[in-house]
Design an enzyme around this catalytic site. Structure first.
Site, mmCIF file in Angstrom:
data_model
loop_
_atom_site.group_PDB
_atom_site.id
_atom_site.type_symbol
_atom_site.label_atom_id
_atom_site.label_comp_id
_atom_site.label_asym_id
_atom_site.label_seq_id
_atom_site.Cartn_x
_atom_site.Cartn_y
_atom_site.Cartn_z
ATOM 1 N N ASN A 1 -2.322 5.922 -16.050
ATOM 2 C CA ASN A 1 -1.408 5.538 -14.977
ATOM 3 C C ASN A 1 -0.532 6.708 -14.546
ATOM 4 O O ASN A 1 -1.018 7.721 -14.081
ATOM 5 C CB ASN A 1 -0.578 4.329 -15.435
ATOM 6 C CG ASN A 1 0.245 3.715 -14.337
ATOM 7 O OD1 ASN A 1 -0.092 3.827 -13.175
ATOM 8 N ND2 ASN A 1 1.335 3.072 -14.694
ATOM 9 N N ASN B 1 5.383 3.753 -17.955
ATOM 10 C CA ASN B 1 5.130 3.871 -16.531
ATOM 11 C C ASN B 1 5.801 5.129 -15.992
ATOM 12 O O ASN B 1 5.528 6.231 -16.476
ATOM 13 C CB ASN B 1 5.605 2.598 -15.824
ATOM 14 C CG ASN B 1 4.782 2.260 -14.601
ATOM 15 O OD1 ASN B 1 4.325 3.138 -13.887
ATOM 16 N ND2 ASN B 1 4.591 0.971 -14.361
ATOM 17 N N ASP C 1 9.166 0.401 -12.741
ATOM 18 C CA ASP C 1 7.863 0.963 -12.386
ATOM 19 C C ASP C 1 8.112 2.461 -12.207
ATOM 20 O O ASP C 1 8.381 3.169 -13.168
ATOM 21 C CB ASP C 1 7.299 0.291 -11.147
ATOM 22 C CG ASP C 1 5.816 0.571 -10.947
ATOM 23 O OD1 ASP C 1 5.372 1.683 -11.263
ATOM 24 O OD2 ASP C 1 5.094 -0.307 -10.451
#
Length: 283
Positions: A99, A149, A197
């Site tokens: 990610n 994240n 996030d």
């Protein structure tokens, strides 16, 4: 104080990993499988096309761009001639799609992964944060993170802060000279249903947090005090402070996080908001 929100782009698949560099905003259009740059003059162009979803971005000290390829769990390297090479393979460490990523001043890249599959859904499990040396060597930097994240590195290069989306908190580590991480501490816990996030750091040491489930970006002080909230019409996915003076808060938002929807509809947006305190550190 209500701030003016300007829509800069309104037809992205899913904008992620915004990075201000030189005179442009670089970002991943995840489910369009491409990296884009928005120039200071308003021009928008593709930097790289990939064979699948892409996420985190960063640069080695020599200027070569690194790009996270999510599903095959690799970090790609864009060479000066435009060719793409595999910089690192994370498949032995990442238990979910690779990610977000941050590349610090020494060229060490820190790469998170979901830990598990969201689409199709799997039971949640903790993930590792990988460290990738400038030569591509991969090690485990930290373990037992709940969906690591967005990340920032402080201006002195000595502290990394990562948003644990599943843990609804920001977690800090000391960065050693060799890039290793230690002294894990909770930097801030998020309340009221918010979760981190993408994140970015400002010159007063506060962190802007994009919170998808609460449709907002929050400016948070260490310890958890919320200094400001800015509501967004869609889910807030990622943010960065950019512009010539680094006082433009760029925010990516999305109608949905479901990949098939994003590939078909392209309704995600890029917003721009003028703020008072400039960005600092990395990214």
């Amino acid at each position: 104080m209500a701030r003016e929100i300007n829509i800069v782009i309104n037809n992205l698949s899913f904008g992620e990993a915004p990075r201000w560099r030189a005179d442009g905003l670089y970002f991943s259009d995840v489910h369009a499988d491409r990296v884009m740059v928005l120039r200071g003059d308003g021009g928008l162009e593709a930097v790289m096309s990939a064979s699948g979803p892409v996420s985190g971005l960063g640069w080695l000290p020599d200027g070569r761009m690194l790009v996270v390829s999510m599903l095959d769990k690799r970090v790609l390297r864009l060479e000066p001639d435009g060719a793409t090479a595999v910089h690192a393979d994370l498949s032995e460490l990442a238990t979910g799609p690779a990610n977000d990523m941050i590349v610090g001043p020494t060229g060490v890249a820190y790469v998170g992964n979901f830990g598990f599959s969201l689409f199709p859904p799997e039971p949640p499990k903790l993930a590792v944060l990988a460290a990738v040396a400038p030569d591509g060597h991969v090690t485990v930097a930290a373990e037992d993170l709940f969906f690591p994240n967005g990340m920032v590195i402080t201006p002195d290069g000595r502290t990394l802060i990562v948003g644990e989306s599943g843990g609804q908190c920001l977690t800090a580590f000391d960065i050693a000279d060799n890039g290793g991480l230690s002294n894990r501490t909770e930097w801030a816990a998020l309340g009221d249903g918010a979760l981190p996030d993408g994140i970015c750091l400002d010159a007063e040491g506060a962190i802007w947090v994009a919170s998808p489930p609460t449709n907002e970006v929050l400016r948070i002080r260490q310890g958890g005090e919320v200094l400001e909230r800015i509501a967004t019409d869609q889910q807030a996915i990622a943010c960065v402070l950019g512009g010539v003076d680094r006082k433009t808060l760029y925010v990516f938002t999305a109608e949905s996080t479901e990949p098939a929807f994003c590939r078909e509809h392209h309704t995600a947006r890029l917003l721009a908001i003028n703020v008072d305190v400039p960005g600092a550190g990395w990214p």
